[in-house]
Design a protein around this motif. Structure first.
Motif, PDB file in Angstrom:
ATOM      1  N   UNK A 172       1.116  -0.980   0.156  1.00 23.00           N
ATOM      2  CA  UNK A 172       0.681   0.115  -0.448  1.00 23.00           C
ATOM      3  C   UNK A 172       1.083   1.148   0.142  1.00 23.00           C
ATOM      4  N   UNK A 173       0.327   2.785  -0.130  1.00 21.33           N
ATOM      5  CA  UNK A 173       1.067   3.697  -0.122  1.00 21.33           C
ATOM      6  C   UNK A 173       1.927   3.731   1.033  1.00 21.33           C
ATOM      7  N   UNK A 195       0.923  -1.849  15.738  1.00 27.62           N
ATOM      8  CA  UNK A 195       1.746  -0.892  14.773  1.00 27.62           C
ATOM      9  C   UNK A 195       1.906  -1.257  13.365  1.00 27.62           C
ATOM     10  N   UNK A 196       1.904  -0.295  12.426  1.00 27.60           N
ATOM     11  CA  UNK A 196       2.159  -0.542  11.022  1.00 27.60           C
ATOM     12  C   UNK A 196       2.604   1.083  10.319  1.00 27.60           C
ATOM     13  N   UNK A 248      -5.800   7.646   5.188  1.00 25.30           N
ATOM     14  CA  UNK A 248      -7.061   7.155   5.330  1.00 25.30           C
ATOM     15  C   UNK A 248      -7.070   5.620   5.760  1.00 25.30           C
ATOM     16  N   UNK A 249      -5.945   5.225   5.579  1.00 26.74           N
ATOM     17  CA  UNK A 249      -5.824   2.934   5.401  1.00 26.74           C
ATOM     18  C   UNK A 249      -5.778   3.118   7.073  1.00 26.74           C
ATOM     19  N   UNK A 292     -13.443   0.567   1.463  1.00 26.24           N
ATOM     20  CA  UNK A 292     -13.068   0.905   0.458  1.00 26.24           C
ATOM     21  C   UNK A 292     -11.253   0.789   0.864  1.00 26.24           C
ATOM     22  N   UNK A 293     -10.764   0.971  -0.160  1.00 23.09           N
ATOM     23  CA  UNK A 293      -9.466   1.133  -0.814  1.00 23.09           C
ATOM     24  C   UNK A 293      -8.622  -0.174   0.499  1.00 23.09           C
ATOM     25  N   UNK A 294      -9.114  -1.060  -0.132  1.00 26.97           N
ATOM     26  CA  UNK A 294      -8.512  -2.614   0.682  1.00 26.97           C
ATOM     27  C   UNK A 294      -9.344  -3.840   0.012  1.00 26.97           C
ATOM     28  N   UNK A 295      -8.624  -4.560  -0.665  1.00 24.93           N
ATOM     29  CA  UNK A 295      -8.773  -6.039  -1.463  1.00 24.93           C
ATOM     30  C   UNK A 295      -7.906  -7.125   0.210  1.00 24.93           C
TER      31      UNK A 295
END
Length: 443
Positions: free
Chosen positions: A7-8, A48-49, A54-55, A359-362
């Motif tokens: 992801x970004x 933690x990540x 938005x993510x 949204x923004x997810x697979x």
């Protein structure tokens, strides 16, 4: 990411001290999910990540669902891009998170080899066996032990474009790499350079290489190069770099030329295509481009933000390169048992569908209903990813040791930035890649 992961990979602005303060504040109730009755009532799970913006907001919705189900409080702490350094410092300081979302296979292996991880529970393993293609479990396994559950995936073989630019230029979606270059040059002739390239973020350049290499050289060689069983000086690598150089070396194809691309980060590349002052017709990157175009620039994926599959190169098969974020449980976490319960939840379709709706997810989970996804474009990319099954190949740079495939200003990221600047000698670039890879794999 390639980072980011899949992801970004926006760098977190907070310093380690600020992160510690944030953790203290949230643990005391500042932003933590409030606990209710349940088996984990009174317990705080720290996660933690790399996710920001938005993510992070959407993942928090997943944590909220876990809290509601179990009664646990949850705290999310941004790690910044260098997850390895962040986690190492937290362990050393006696303040390790319980769960880490790891964006690179190579980093997951590093964590396992350093003895930082707990094997996943039997319940999580059974869920993975039934709900995921075997390749996803393979990428989360080190030395025969299952450590990493792939929760969020990326389809990194999508080329996004502004349909207005295509209409103006009189072009349609290309089906081969050669046609892609012709389409790009026609776009440039009509007034828009072909591609916005995020050269400031080296991970995007590794993704370009990987798609070309997988299609051109095939999956067997891709796997061997990913494991460094063949050198980066192999003829197949030089050939792929030569093909990539056709893009990097053509100012009609690169918005702003090489220097402009090297000043452009990933969000900026999406803005060049879908923002208020368009400066390019296409941007190659993963499915998450659609989310950025929607959230940041008001575009509607499937309507005024479209994509086509990364096309086949030199008669090969169209590539399907993926990335992903794996959830792992740290031995040193104060509530590792509760962290393991979180992973059992993340292994369910229920957890994935929370983010899919946002949204923004697979999800690589086969049982996540396509109807859960926020728009038709997300449904199409999710269906393509799941349908690819074991033919999916994980982002190669994310499989490498972080020193080679995942460090800003070093290794593959830096060498491909240099190649973008001057793509005239693919063989010399291959030699530089091999020297860096040999050192990183040896270390």
């Amino acid at each position: 990411m390639r980072r980011p992961s899949a992801t970004p990979r926006r760098a977190a602005a907070a310093s380690a001290a600020a992160l510690t303060l944030a953790l203290t504040a949230t643990a005391c109730g500042g932003e933590a999910t409030p606990a209710s009755g349940g088996e984990l009532g009174g317990t705080t799970v720290t996660v933690a990540g790399v996710w920001t913006g938005s993510e992070q907001k959407n993942f928090t919705k997943v944590l909220d669902a876990f809290s509601e189900k179990t009664g646990a409080k949850t705290v999310f702490v941004p790690s910044g891009d260098n997850v390895s350094t962040f986690v190492g410092s937290k362990i050393e300081g006696g303040n390790a998170p319980d769960v880490v979302m790891v964006p690179q296979v190579g980093v997951l292996k590093q964590f396992a080899e350093q003895g930082w991880l707990l094997p996943l529970s039997e319940k999580t393993e059974q869920a993975a066996d039934s709900g995921f293609a075997p390749v996803w479990k393979d990428y989360g396994t080190v030395g025969g032990t299952y450590y990493g559950l792939y929760f969020k995936a990326a389809h990194k073989s999508t080329v996004w474009y502004d349909p207005e630019a295509f209409t103006q230029a009189g072009v349609s979606e290309p089906t081969s790499f050669e046609e892609l270059l012709r389409t790009g040059r026609t776009l440039a002739d009509s007034g828009r350079p072909a591609f916005a390239i995020a050269g400031q973020d080296g991970w995007t350049l590794t993704d370009w290489f990987e798609n070309i290499y997988l299609s051109q050289a095939g999956p067997e060689k891709y796997d061997r190069l990913a494991r460094h069983e063949i050198p980066w000086t192999d003829e197949s690598v030089v050939r792929a770099l030569t093909t990539l150089g056709e893009v990097f070396g053509d100012e009609q194809l690169v918005a702003g030329g090489a220097q402009g691309a090297l000043r452009t980060d990933f969000p900026g590349s999406v803005e060049q295509v879908f923002g208020p002052r368009p400066g390019a017709g296409m941007v190659y990157e993963g499915d998450f481009v659609g989310g950025v175009a929607r959230d940041e620039f008001g575009r509607s994926p499937g309507e005024d933000a479209l994509f086509f599959p990364f096309p086949a190169v030199d008669g090969g098969k169209a590539p399907v390169v993926s990335g992903g974020d794996a959830a792992v449980v740290l031995k040193e976490g104060k509530n590792a048992d509760a962290g393991m319960k979180l992973l059992e939840f993340l292994a369910t379709p229920e957890a994935a569908e929370v983010w899919a709706e946002a949204g923004g997810f697979l999800s690589p989970h086969k049982e996540v209903g396509l109807g859960a996804y926020a728009d038709e474009t997300a449904r199409q990319t999710a269906e393509s990813l799941v349908a690819a099954g074991d033919t999916v190949r994980f982002d190669m740079s994310d499989q490498a040791p972080a020193a080679f495939g995942g460090t800003k200003g070093a290794g593959e990221w830096k060498i491909l930035q240099d190649f973008l600047r001057d793509p005239s000698d693919p063989a010399a670039t291959a030699a530089s890649l091999e020297a860096a890879a040999a050192k990183a794999y040896k270390d």
